[in-house]
Design a protein around this motif. Structure first.
Motif, PDB file in Angstrom:
ATOM      1  N   LYS A   1     -22.698 -37.327 -31.600  1.00  0.00           N
ATOM      2  CA  LYS A   1     -21.683 -38.155 -30.966  1.00  0.00           C
ATOM      3  C   LYS A   1     -22.312 -38.850 -29.765  1.00  0.00           C
ATOM      4  CE  LYS A   1     -17.080 -37.824 -28.827  1.00  0.00           C
ATOM      5  NZ  LYS A   1     -15.985 -36.887 -28.447  1.00  0.00           N
TER       6      LYS A   1
ATOM      7  N   ILE B   1     -14.965 -41.181 -36.099  1.00  0.00           N
ATOM      8  CA  ILE B   1     -13.667 -40.819 -36.665  1.00  0.00           C
ATOM      9  C   ILE B   1     -13.171 -39.565 -35.948  1.00  0.00           C
ATOM     10  CG2 ILE B   1     -12.378 -40.351 -38.770  1.00  0.00           C
ATOM     11  CD1 ILE B   1     -13.697 -43.097 -38.675  1.00  0.00           C
ATOM     12  N   GLU B   2     -12.047 -39.685 -35.272  1.00  0.00           N
ATOM     13  CA  GLU B   2     -11.630 -38.719 -34.261  1.00  0.00           C
ATOM     14  C   GLU B   2     -11.328 -37.325 -34.778  1.00  0.00           C
ATOM     15  OE1 GLU B   2     -10.279 -41.569 -34.943  1.00  0.00           O
ATOM     16  OE2 GLU B   2     -10.415 -42.919 -33.229  1.00  0.00           O
ATOM     17  N   ASN B   3     -10.708 -37.206 -35.938  1.00  0.00           N
ATOM     18  CA  ASN B   3     -10.187 -35.913 -36.357  1.00  0.00           C
ATOM     19  C   ASN B   3     -11.099 -35.133 -37.298  1.00  0.00           C
ATOM     20  OD1 ASN B   3      -7.679 -35.316 -35.061  1.00  0.00           O
ATOM     21  ND2 ASN B   3      -6.811 -37.112 -36.070  1.00  0.00           N
TER      22      ASN B   3
ATOM     23  N   TRP C   1     -10.048 -29.146 -41.779  1.00  0.00           N
ATOM     24  CA  TRP C   1      -8.582 -29.055 -41.758  1.00  0.00           C
ATOM     25  C   TRP C   1      -8.075 -28.099 -42.834  1.00  0.00           C
ATOM     26  CZ3 TRP C   1      -4.812 -31.448 -38.657  1.00  0.00           C
ATOM     27  CH2 TRP C   1      -5.323 -32.295 -37.654  1.00  0.00           C
TER      28      TRP C   1
ATOM     29  N   THR D   1      -8.030 -25.946 -36.740  1.00  0.00           N
ATOM     30  CA  THR D   1      -7.388 -27.250 -36.881  1.00  0.00           C
ATOM     31  C   THR D   1      -5.914 -27.082 -37.209  1.00  0.00           C
ATOM     32  OG1 THR D   1      -8.162 -27.260 -39.163  1.00  0.00           O
ATOM     33  CG2 THR D   1      -9.470 -28.495 -37.566  1.00  0.00           C
TER      34      THR D   1
ATOM     35  N   THR E   1       1.158 -35.628 -46.038  1.00  0.00           N
ATOM     36  CA  THR E   1      -0.122 -36.058 -45.483  1.00  0.00           C
ATOM     37  C   THR E   1      -1.246 -35.842 -46.491  1.00  0.00           C
ATOM     38  OG1 THR E   1       0.625 -35.519 -43.249  1.00  0.00           O
ATOM     39  CG2 THR E   1      -1.736 -35.739 -43.578  1.00  0.00           C
TER      40      THR E   1
ATOM     41  N   ASP F   1      -8.851 -40.052 -39.463  1.00  0.00           N
ATOM     42  CA  ASP F   1      -8.738 -40.747 -38.185  1.00  0.00           C
ATOM     43  C   ASP F   1      -7.549 -40.221 -37.381  1.00  0.00           C
ATOM     44  OD1 ASP F   1      -6.442 -41.850 -39.260  1.00  0.00           O
ATOM     45  OD2 ASP F   1      -7.293 -43.858 -39.554  1.00  0.00           O
ATOM     46  N   ASN F   2      -7.170 -40.938 -36.314  1.00  0.00           N
ATOM     47  CA  ASN F   2      -6.085 -40.494 -35.434  1.00  0.00           C
ATOM     48  C   ASN F   2      -4.764 -40.345 -36.157  1.00  0.00           C
ATOM     49  OD1 ASN F   2      -7.097 -39.903 -32.928  1.00  0.00           O
ATOM     50  ND2 ASN F   2      -7.158 -42.038 -32.256  1.00  0.00           N
ATOM     51  N   ASN F   3      -4.571 -41.151 -37.208  1.00  0.00           N
ATOM     52  CA  ASN F   3      -3.328 -41.102 -37.980  1.00  0.00           C
ATOM     53  C   ASN F   3      -3.447 -40.235 -39.220  1.00  0.00           C
ATOM     54  OD1 ASN F   3      -1.957 -42.956 -36.236  1.00  0.00           O
ATOM     55  ND2 ASN F   3      -3.150 -44.614 -37.185  1.00  0.00           N
ATOM     56  N   LEU F   4      -4.544 -39.455 -39.289  1.00  0.00           N
ATOM     57  CA  LEU F   4      -4.824 -38.603 -40.443  1.00  0.00           C
ATOM     58  C   LEU F   4      -4.931 -39.411 -41.741  1.00  0.00           C
ATOM     59  CD1 LEU F   4      -2.652 -35.431 -39.684  1.00  0.00           C
ATOM     60  CD2 LEU F   4      -5.070 -35.805 -39.225  1.00  0.00           C
TER      61      LEU F   4
END
Length: 616
Positions: A346, A400-402, A408, A414, A421, A457-460
């Motif tokens: 990162k 990519i944030e998540n 997951w 997580t 989703t 991403d932030n919105n999964l």
């Protein structure tokens, strides 16, 4: 709009074009029974075995494992030179002595060749059975044959009996000309007709001996009068030198040694002259040579950089070319605290956060593929950097944030993914695959679709990452098998066939991960995709029970739509068809998943009314 009962039934039937039939079961565990007084025991028979990397690529190591000589393997395996190296997956016939072994009152007598194996560091009954012996036995049968050994307390050097499954022809079979019952491990991608064709026997003969309920990794027995001739690869050139070539090699070697001797004498004379008659001129010459060497090193490094840049010249106008100092500063000189996973770091610079992938110079193909794809469900490449000092290449991606889907689903640090989703993630990945399969020319095959290569991403919303193994073009044959165990398509393992359908198979495994929350391969080596075999063969009640047994407990607690999950399993089953020609195209998969989502959820609430393809 919500899905109504009659719509669910209709939609399930609508998906029937995906269906294929298989049987779900586990391989036989304790062995095959025999009669202690059977006159045909013991007998000489054979097992079908394949050379594997890295430990079993020569006849000597394989012979040591089964306690036979190299010649005893080379002759029935049609190998002309027993000392020749083997290639991975090369087919072999190995002779064994099959006996009827009296065990105890519980198990009676079991038919097996008893192979003694010395335990090595890290060995377990399971690992040796599935690895070294390639499922020709099982860890349960090893426990039966070694009642005094405790599997959890094995010591290096312990002599353990590994019973290799085998059978001797009975009197009736012998009278009909059957000389051998060859032991063969039935693979998940096999069918009886293909195995029969391979050995030159009738399918009905296999049915008569092995029954109709043959399961993956069962040992089956092939009745043959004589062993079929195995087609073997050509030996490496160094293994087939003739007498003339050897003579020429010896003469050349002698000549070379003679020349080296003369040069050595001359060199000694020069060194002696320099040591006895030193001069300032010689010292100056040494300094000049040092400068020349330094300049030459700089020129070579520049040459490397020029060559690397030439390889990616087509990418220069599309991506930013970063300086290595920028990347070092962004990652604190690639400090471990910046490490995301593997060799991906990162980094933060110019007000943005990026994922920086460090790799040796093998990124040319990946760059060429990435420059021609542009889709919302693929991780975007921002630029690259070439470091001529160590010939490393750095690919700079959007961050990519998540993290990855794997964390997951399979790790505890997580959050929870709802069924809505998960279904949306499946649609995103399917859209990305449809794009590279059907909207690029030539088609792109990712070759490593798995949950750890799917980022959220932030919105999964999902994006496909890591095109390091991707190939432009398909329907090619390769002998270099790469990928991740548990996701690899059977035809790729057996024949090296590269096609878009191998991505479809891997996507089917990801669908099972989304439904079950289980990993693609568990700690015992059991494949997740094998658990779906037979799903479509039962009645509706049986299917519901299978779905309940497979579903992630978090989905059960959520009380999500059982019908929706079942429809996704129908799609997954189609993707996992062992015949690649019968797997659906990703366009069909996108349509089926989208239709399932539309029937279960309100499309407008998630803004998914846009066309399935989200190319940007």
């Amino acid at each position: 709009m919500k899905m109504k009962p009659h719509q669910l039934v209709s939609f399930s039937w609508f998906l029937l074009f995906f269906l294929f039939h298989g049987s779900r079961a586990q391989p036989r565990t304790t062995g095959y029974t025999c009669r202690a007084n059977q006159t045909t025991y013991p007998c000489q028979t054979y097992i079908f075995y394949q050379a594997t990397s890295p430990n079993f690529l020569d006849l000597a190591s394989i012979g040591d494992l089964f306690h036979v000589s190299r010649l005893m393997i080379s002759q029935p395996s049609n190998i002309s030179s027993p000392s020749s190296p083997l290639i991975p997956h090369q087919s072999l016939f190995i002779p064994i002595t099959c006996s009827c072994n009296s065990i105890n009152a519980t198990f009676g007598s079991l038919s097996a060749a008893t192979i003694t194996y010395p335990i090595k560091e890290g060995d377990t009954f399971y690992l040796v059975s599935t690895g070294d012996f390639q499922n020709l036995t099982t860890y349960e049968s090893v426990e039966v044959f070694n009642p005094s050994s405790v599997p959890t307390r094995l010591r290096v050097g312990d002599e353990i009996v590994f019973p290799v499954f085998c059978k001797c022809p009975n009197e009736t079979q012998a009278q009909t000309g059957v000389n051998y019952l060859v032991s063969y491990v039935f693979q998940p991608y096999d069918n009886l007709s293909s195995v029969a064709s391979r050995f030159g026997v009738q399918t009905q003969d296999l049915n008569n001996i092995n029954g109709n309920e043959i399961r993956p990794f069962d040992t089956i027995f092939i009745p043959v009068n004589q062993l079929p001739i195995l087609s073997q690869p050509e030996p490496p050139p160094e293994a087939s030198l003739g007498k003339t070539e050897r003579k020429g090699t010896i003469v050349g070697l002698a000549t070379g040694l003679g020349i080296c001797g003369v040069l050595l004498i001359v060199l000694l004379g020069v060194l002696l002259h320099r040591d006895v008659f030193p001069s300032k001129r010689d010292i100056g010459r040494v300094e000049d040579n040092d400068k020349l060497l330094s300049n030459r090193t700089v020129m070579e490094m520049k040459g490397i950089e020029v060559n690397l840049m030439a390889d990616v010249s087509d990418c220069l106008d599309k991506y930013k070319v970063f300086n290595i100092e920028e990347l070092r500063e962004a990652t604190d000189c690639f400090d471990e605290s910046c490490l995301i996973q593997g060799s991906v770091y990162k980094g933060s610079f110019n007000g943005g956060i990026y994922a920086i992938k460090k790799m040796k110079w093998n990124a040319c193909e990946e760059l060429k593929i990435l420059q021609k794809v542009n889709h919302g469900n693929l991780v975007k490449l921002e630029g690259f950097c070439i470091d001529p000092e160590d010939a490393n290449c750095y690919l700079v991606y959007e961050f990519i944030e998540n993290g990855c889907l794997y964390s997951w689903l399979h790790q505890n640090n997580t959050g929870k993914l709802s069924w809505k989703t998960r279904l949306r993630i499946a649609m995103d990945v399917a859209n990305g695959l449809q794009y590279i399969h059907e909207h690029t020319s030539p088609k792109v095959v990712h070759k490593d679709i798995k949950s750890s290569n799917i980022l959220l991403d932030n919105n999964l919303r999902a994006k496909i990452a890591n095109f390091g193994l991707a190939k432009s073009g398909c329907n090619a044959i390769t002998v270099h098998i790469v990928g991740t165990q548990g996701y690899i398509a059977p035809e790729y393992v057996s024949d090296g066939l590269v096609s878009t359908k191998m991505d479809v198979f891997s996507f089917g495994v990801v669908l099972l991960e989304l439904v079950s929350g289980r990993e693609a391969i568990d700690e015992e080596g059991k494949l997740l995709w094998a658990s779906i075999n037979g799903f479509l063969d039962g009645n509706e009640t049986e299917k519901v029970e299978i779905v309940k047994g497979l579903m992630d407990r978090r989905l059960v607690e959520e009380s999500c739509s059982m019908e929706s999950v079942m429809n996704v399993l129908v799609v997954a089953t189609a993707c996992l068809n062992k015949d690649p020609a019968r797997r659906p195209r990703m366009g069909d998969v996108v349509y089926a998943l989208s239709k399932n989502y539309d029937l279960c959820f309100d499309v407008l609430e998630d803004g998914l009314s846009a066309p399935p393809l989200l190319a940007r």
